[in-house]
Write an enzyme that holds these catalytic residues in place. Structure first.
Site, PDB file in Angstrom:
ATOM      1  N   GLU A 166       0.809  -1.221   0.000  1.00  0.00           N
ATOM      2  CA  GLU A 166       0.000   0.000   0.000  1.00  0.00           C
ATOM      3  C   GLU A 166       0.846   1.276   0.000  1.00  0.00           C
ATOM      4  OE1 GLU A 166      -2.896  -0.144   3.147  1.00  0.00           O
ATOM      5  OE2 GLU A 166      -3.850  -1.938   2.338  1.00  0.00           O
ATOM      6  N   GLU A 368      -5.046  -8.818   0.475  1.00  0.00           N
ATOM      7  CA  GLU A 368      -5.662  -8.570   1.787  1.00  0.00           C
ATOM      8  C   GLU A 368      -7.151  -8.368   1.575  1.00  0.00           C
ATOM      9  OE1 GLU A 368      -4.213  -5.371   4.304  1.00  0.00           O
ATOM     10  OE2 GLU A 368      -2.133  -5.875   3.818  1.00  0.00           O
TER      11      GLU A 368
HETATM   12  C1  FCB Z   1      -4.451  -2.382   5.519  1.00  0.00           C
HETATM   13  C2  FCB Z   1      -3.006  -2.606   5.924  1.00  0.00           C
HETATM   14  C3  FCB Z   1      -2.816  -3.651   6.973  1.00  0.00           C
HETATM   15  C4  FCB Z   1      -3.933  -3.718   7.984  1.00  0.00           C
HETATM   16  C5  FCB Z   1      -5.279  -3.623   7.322  1.00  0.00           C
HETATM   17  C6  FCB Z   1      -6.439  -3.677   8.259  1.00  0.00           C
HETATM   18  O1  FCB Z   1      -4.608  -1.109   5.003  1.00  0.00           O
HETATM   19  O2  FCB Z   1      -2.219  -3.025   4.824  1.00  0.00           O
HETATM   20  O3  FCB Z   1      -1.559  -3.448   7.534  1.00  0.00           O
HETATM   21  O4  FCB Z   1      -3.759  -2.808   9.004  1.00  0.00           O
HETATM   22  O5  FCB Z   1      -5.354  -2.472   6.555  1.00  0.00           O
END
Ligand code: FCB
Length: 467
Positions: A166, A368
């Site tokens: 990110e 994620e």
């Molecule tokens: C994302 C991050 C990760 C975590 C999630 C909930 O933005 O990459 O580290 O905190 O959110």
């Protein structure tokens, strides 16, 4: 009912990061990173005053955690190496730090679980921040050196590498909006940082290719980047100004990285708008050649929420920063109230279709996705004390279903990693929102306990049928 399945050779696993899980923040020669420094300087900024120190105790419990992953039928997971643990202040390998990662990768291999390694998860070593952090081009060079050292050290143990997680978040949360340390509010600084992170990424990919040429890497190694792509939407009947808001929002957060990793360049329309606004990017001669190394083999998409925007009601904020867009509240939106994020599973399908149509050669996976719930302990069964989290099953089932549909419609999606399989520490929110299929009991020595949803996850992971 439609029965959806995931491909047989699909990566199905978990995502986590070094700074959020490892703990041991000052052992074995580890240097301070910005989270440690902020925790020490201003613990009030962290939910319940829980700073970065312990993570979720992973360094002590990694064997148990790998058993949990294996027991749930997961075939892979991603974590990150902490720059502040692997290298010393001179940019050389810290042997004790390296030994920990060698041991982790050995134990993962023994458990039969593939490790994806990311090199940077918002965890700038503090001594480099004091030299200007991402605003200083020398720090980009230092990062490229770190990446090269990591490739040479672990190249025969790790197949899948990622430069950044990110990369938009530090410019946004540290420099543009005063959310994370050092809590600046300057769009100019955010743009410098975003640009320099892009350069750092490209330099690291160039060093990856150098490590490949020198024989340090596995034959089937791959390099990638992980981004939080939030598909951007506006109103159904948009005005010209709404569409312009969409262009800049999508341009800065999505296209910027997609163009970098597929074409080795940055979107010219976005750069032109920034320059018209008087933003000065730290561009150096021949940077186009540097950026051209940024093309990767595949990418990860972190997907939590869509981004809905409309034309802003004013052009500048109270600090004089340009405003490109304002949030648009979709009347039909469903919210995760704990996190304040909209739940919109179809967004991942839309992202898949966008990639299929606009970046047809790009392979990707969901790196994620997850749901964090506040005060989850209130949902415990009074007798068994197990967290009853049916909402987590619904959330993941809905997202997996849209992923399966996207694959059926031609998306090159090759995997799914759930964020926070085991509850972990989340930046300034610390342990406020729990993401895990496995609970971490902070009152009982970080003990792990499966929540109700874990049995469901195991069934999907082992059968690939989305039940
Ligand atoms: C994302 C991050 C990760 C975590 C999630 C909930 O933005 O990459 O580290 O905190 O959110």
């Amino acid at each position: 009912m439609e029965q959806l399945t995931l491909p047989e050779n699909f990566f199905f696993g978990a995502a986590m990061s070094g700074p959020q899980t490892e703990g041991g923040w000052n052992v074995g020669g580890k240097l301070e990173n910005l989270w440690d420094t902020w925790s020490m300087e201003d613990i009030e900024s962290f939910y319940n005053r829980v700073g970065s120190y312990v993570g979720n105790d992973f360094m002590r419990r990694y064997k148990e955690d790998l058993e949990l992953l294996k027991g749930l039928g997961l075939n892979s997971y991603r974590t990150s190496i902490q720059w502040s643990r692997l290298l010393d202040e001179d940019g050389n390998i810290n042997p004790e730090g390296a030994a920990w990662y060698h041991e982790l990768f050995r134990a993962s291999k023994e458990a039969g679980i593939e490790v994806f390694v990311n090199l940077y998860h918002f965890d700038m070593p503090t001594y480099l921040f004091r030299r200007g952090g991402w605003q200083n081009r020398e720090v980009c060079e230092a990062y490229a050196n770190y990446a090269y050292k990591a490739f040479c050290e672990f190249g025969k143990e790790i197949r899948y590498w990622f430069t950044f997680n990110e990369p938009i978040v530090e410019p946004e949360n540290r420099y543009w909006h005063p959310i994370w340390y050092p809590q600046h509010h300057s769009f100019q600084e955010a743009c410098e940082v975003q640009y320099n992170i892009s350069i750092a990424h490209a330099l690291a990919v160039a060093n990856y290719h150098r490590a490949v040429a020198e024989g340090h890497m596995l034959d089937d190694a791959r390099i990638g980047m992980i981004c939080n792509f939030s598909p951007s939407y506006t109103k159904e009947d948009p005005s010209e100004a709404d569409l312009e808001a969409l262009r800049m929002n999508d341009g800065l957060t999505n296209r910027w990285w997609l163009d970098l990793v597929t074409k080795g360049e940055l979107p010219q329309d976005v750069i032109a708008t920034l320059q018209e606004l008087g933003i000065k990017l730290p561009i150096r001669p021949y940077d186009d050649q540097v950026l051209s190394s940024g093309v990767v083999d595949w990418i990860g998409c972190n997907y939590y929420q869509p981004c809905r925007v409309q034309a802003p009601s004013r052009n500048r904020d109270e600090w004089g920063n340009p405003l490109f867009a304002e949030p648009y509240v979709w009347p039909e939106r469903v919210m995760n109230e704990s996190r304040g994020w909209e739940i919109y599973p179809k967004g991942i399908y839309d992202f898949g279709m966008k990639c299929r149509d606009e970046y047809p050669d790009l392979e990707w996976f969901v790196s994620e996705n997850g749901i964090g719930i506040e005060r989850e302990y209130l949902n415990k069964d009074p007798e068994t004390q197990q967290v009853q989290d049916d909402y987590r099953v619904d959330f993941v089932r809905d997202h997996l279903s849209w992923i399966a549909r996207a694959i059926n419609d031609g998306a090159h999606c090759v995997g799914y990693h759930y964020w926070g399989l085991i509850d972990n520490w989340s930046w300034s929110n610390a342990y406020k929102n729990r993401y895990g299929f496995i609970e971490v009991d902070l009152m009982e020595n970080y003990d792990r306990r499966p929540k109700k949803s874990a049995a469901w996850l195991k069934q999907v992971a082992t059968t690939h049928v989305i039940a």
